[in-house]
Design a protein around this motif. Structure first.
Motif, mmCIF file in Angstrom:
data_model
loop_
_atom_site.group_PDB
_atom_site.id
_atom_site.type_symbol
_atom_site.label_atom_id
_atom_site.label_comp_id
_atom_site.label_asym_id
_atom_site.label_seq_id
_atom_site.Cartn_x
_atom_site.Cartn_y
_atom_site.Cartn_z
ATOM 1 N N ARG B 72 -5.448 -0.171 5.272
ATOM 2 C CA ARG B 72 -5.750 -1.013 4.125
ATOM 3 C C ARG B 72 -5.830 -0.175 2.859
ATOM 4 N N CYS B 97 -13.893 -12.368 -2.924
ATOM 5 C CA CYS B 97 -13.974 -10.912 -3.071
ATOM 6 C C CYS B 97 -15.445 -10.466 -3.130
ATOM 7 N N ILE B 133 -13.330 -2.671 -2.593
ATOM 8 C CA ILE B 133 -13.776 -1.898 -1.440
ATOM 9 C C ILE B 133 -12.745 -1.947 -0.315
ATOM 10 N N TYR B 134 -11.562 -2.416 -0.615
ATOM 11 C CA TYR B 134 -10.459 -2.415 0.358
ATOM 12 C C TYR B 134 -10.840 -3.158 1.641
ATOM 13 N N CYS B 135 -11.540 -4.292 1.466
ATOM 14 C CA CYS B 135 -11.992 -4.998 2.654
ATOM 15 C C CYS B 135 -10.907 -5.882 3.213
#
Ligand code: SF4
Ligand code: SF4
Lengths: 418, 188
Positions: B72, B97, B133-135
């Motif tokens: 990711r 988000c 946070i690249y979740c």
């Protein structure tokens, strides 16, 4: 006029030996600490800081294996905010860092860095102050560092530094005794307290731990010297470990152990004041290794009967053998510092009671018995067989008693009520 | 609760003396040191080490080709095979988000546009890469398969403003994705 020249020479020696030999060793040992620990842990470590030539349009940066890293660290510490918390006792808070660095650097003055050099018929010893009480002076001054640490802990007026300071005091006192006692056999052997002469003796007659030559010729040691190797080795072990404790290095770094005390005595310090503590620790390490090298490993002597020849080297009236010896000394020092670092990354930290027990129950007694053992060996040629026998028996009995006491003291107390 | 009394192991003489363990320790650390100097540390090969320890020295060597399928990286917007912006500015990603990194200003598609029937597309679409946070929530929530996490991980900037990816930048990184959503095609 000659007085002025004398003073000038001393000043030159102070500047050259302290600021050009010992102080550079501090960043170098920091660098080695980081690189060596990295290599031990399968990492790379700092290898980038150098001259950023690519900023000026060149293809590649110069990075000298990251040797400039400690300087960058120093610069960073300089530029950081020097923060003094409101709750500290200002005078002592300011005094403490100085009190840790200054003694470590003062002790430099009795360390012989090399054999004398001769220029224009004038012979100059490579030691700042050629004192006749070398080791005593070192102990007297270096034990002052404990004031720096204790004052830092106390004046910070907060809990963790305080505990750190108290621990350091207790630790220093316990190990100072073992330290002092452990070198008594060495001093008895040399019959001399002048470090310069001790080294000269070792250069001629073999290092204390490597007595393989005599009067400049290879030869097996006589029985007395050979026997003396045993107390010398015991002294070496006790002295080295006590130096570790004195300098607050890893297996004994309880005054600043991060896991329990945040940062220990320097928790409340920042910027250059913190750097001074850091420097003090490394300077103490350098001096400690210098002392060990001087007393046990032949100081500046290259050994193997080569010293006479090196001392004789000259170009015209300039006898430069001392400089070669200086290099040898620094080399030995670096090797010993590497050993310090290896120990730090190998041996886990001791518990506080283990530390105290090691100091008081084991090293103190061992050093004491060692003194008698050494005395017996040194006095043997002058004693009759009967007295020798009695002495040996007494020594064995005393040793057994001490071991027994140590064993008994280890048993856990009986529980009175269940 | 049961009380378990732990019995400390009885140490024999050698273990009490401690020196043996010290020597063993020195051997252990020195073996590591020598191995890592020779570039032979355990795992040096599989971790593509630089020849010192197991470390890969970053800017010169990259892990890129070893990145897993599911890596990711930066969230990006994609266009479909006909060059249409897939995003319909439904703002679901903005709401889901977690660190509120996405800011969308929705816009209308004018009626003379070939894609007029889609009706909406983002006028502005900013993702603040300092907050992200690249979740991957945005990718998961998007009903139009318009936002994807790509493998870009080197997102740097000299100021905060540099770290905000605007619409152009997002499409530039994202590129084209084919398939999946066909409901807006001419044919349908
Ligand atoms: S990217 Fe997807 S979820 Fe986000 S606004 Fe566009 S269509 Fe909606
Ligand atoms: S990856 Fe997560 S944090 Fe980043 S923009 Fe998408 S939803 Fe927000």
């Amino acid at each position: 006029m000659p007085d002025l020249i004398q003073i000038a020479i001393i000043l030159v020696k102070i500047v050259a030996l302290t600021f050009l030999v010992v102080l550079p060793l501090v960043p170098i040992s920091v660098y080695f600490e980081r690189r060596f620990s990295a290599v031990i842990q399968d990492r790379v470590g700092p290898n980038r800081v150098g001259i950023p030539l690519s900023l000026f349009g060149f293809k590649k940066d110069f990075h000298f294996f990251g040797l400039i890293q400690p300087m960058a660290d120093g610069l960073k510490l300089f530029l950081k905010e020097d923060f003094t918390p409101a709750h500290v006792r200002k005078t002592f808070y300011w005094l403490a860092p100085v009190l840790t660095v200054a003694p470590a650097l003062i002790t430099v003055c009795v360390i012989p860095f090399g054999s004398p050099i001769t220029i224009f018929g004038h012979t100059e010893k490579l030691v700042i102050a050629d004192l006749d009480i070398g080791p005593l002076f070192v102990f007297a001054v270096s034990s002052l560092t404990v004031y720096g640490i204790t004052l830092a802990g106390w004046s910070s007026n907060s809990k963790f530094p305080f505990i750190g300071g108290v621990r350091s005091t207790a630790q220093m006192i316990s190990y100072e005794i073992a330290l002092g006692l452990s070198i008594i056999p060495v001093l008895m052997f040399f019959g001399e307290l002048n470090l310069g002469k001790i080294v000269q003796y070792q250069a001629d007659n073999g290092w204390l731990l490597l007595p393989l030559w005599k009067n400049g010729h290879f030869s097996l040691p006589d029985p007395q010297t050979a026997l003396f190797w045993i107390p010398a080795a015991i002294s070496f072990v006790i002295f080295t470990i006590s130096i570790f404790a004195e300098t607050n290095r890893m297996p004994f770094d309880l005054p600043e152990c991060e896991t329990e005390l945040v940062g220990g005595y320097h928790t409340e310090y920042s910027s250059m004041k913190f750097a001074l503590f850091f420097m003090g620790e490394y300077a103490a390490m350098v001096i400690g290794s210098a002392l060990i090298v001087t007393l046990f490993l032949g100081g500046w002597s290259v050994g193997f009967t080569a010293d006479k020849w090196i001392q004789g080297l000259h170009i015209g009236g300039f006898h430069f053998g001392g400089l070669i010896h200086l290099t040898a000394f620094v080399g030995k020092l670096v090797v010993f510092i590497l050993f310090f670092i290896l120990v730090r990354w190998t041996v886990p930290r001791f518990r506080y009671d283990q530390l105290m027990k090691l100091g008081w129950v084991i090293f103190f007694e061992a050093a004491l018995i060692n003194v008698f053992l050494a005395a017996l060996i040194l006095a043997a040629p002058h004693l009759t067989i009967a007295i020798l026998g009695i002495g040996t028996v007494l020594l064995v009995v005393v040793t057994a008693a001490v071991i027994w006491v140590a064993k008994v003291s280890e048993e856990s107390p009986k529980i009175l009520r269940a | 609760m049961a009380v378990i009394k732990l019995q400390r192991p009885k140490l024999n003489f050698g273990e009490k003396i401690y020196f043996g363990a010290l020597i063993k320790g020195f051997f252990l650390t020195m073996t590591h040191a020598v191995k890592s100097l020779r570039g032979k540390s355990a795992g040096a090969d599989s971790l593509a080490s630089s020849g010192l320890g197991v470390t890969m020295q970053f800017p010169e060597q990259r892990w890129d080709e070893h990145l897993p399928e599911y890596y990711r990286g930066a969230p990006t917007l994609v266009t479909d095979e006909q060059g249409r912006e897939r995003c319909v500015s439904c703002q679901l990603c903005e709401f889901i988000c977690p660190p509120k990194a996405i800011k969308i200003t929705p816009g209308e598609i004018p009626s003379d546009d070939p894609w007029a029937k889609v009706e909406k597309r983002p006028k502005e679409f900013d993702i603040d890469m300092i907050r992200c946070i690249y979740c991957g929530m945005c990718e998961e929530v998007c009903p139009e398969q318009a936002i994807f996490l790509r493998k870009d991980y080197l997102i740097t900037g000299l100021k905060r403003a540099d770290m905000v990816h605007d619409k152009d930048k997002l499409y530039q990184i994202g590129g084209v994705r084919t398939g999946l959503v066909n409901k807006w095609n001419e044919l349908k």
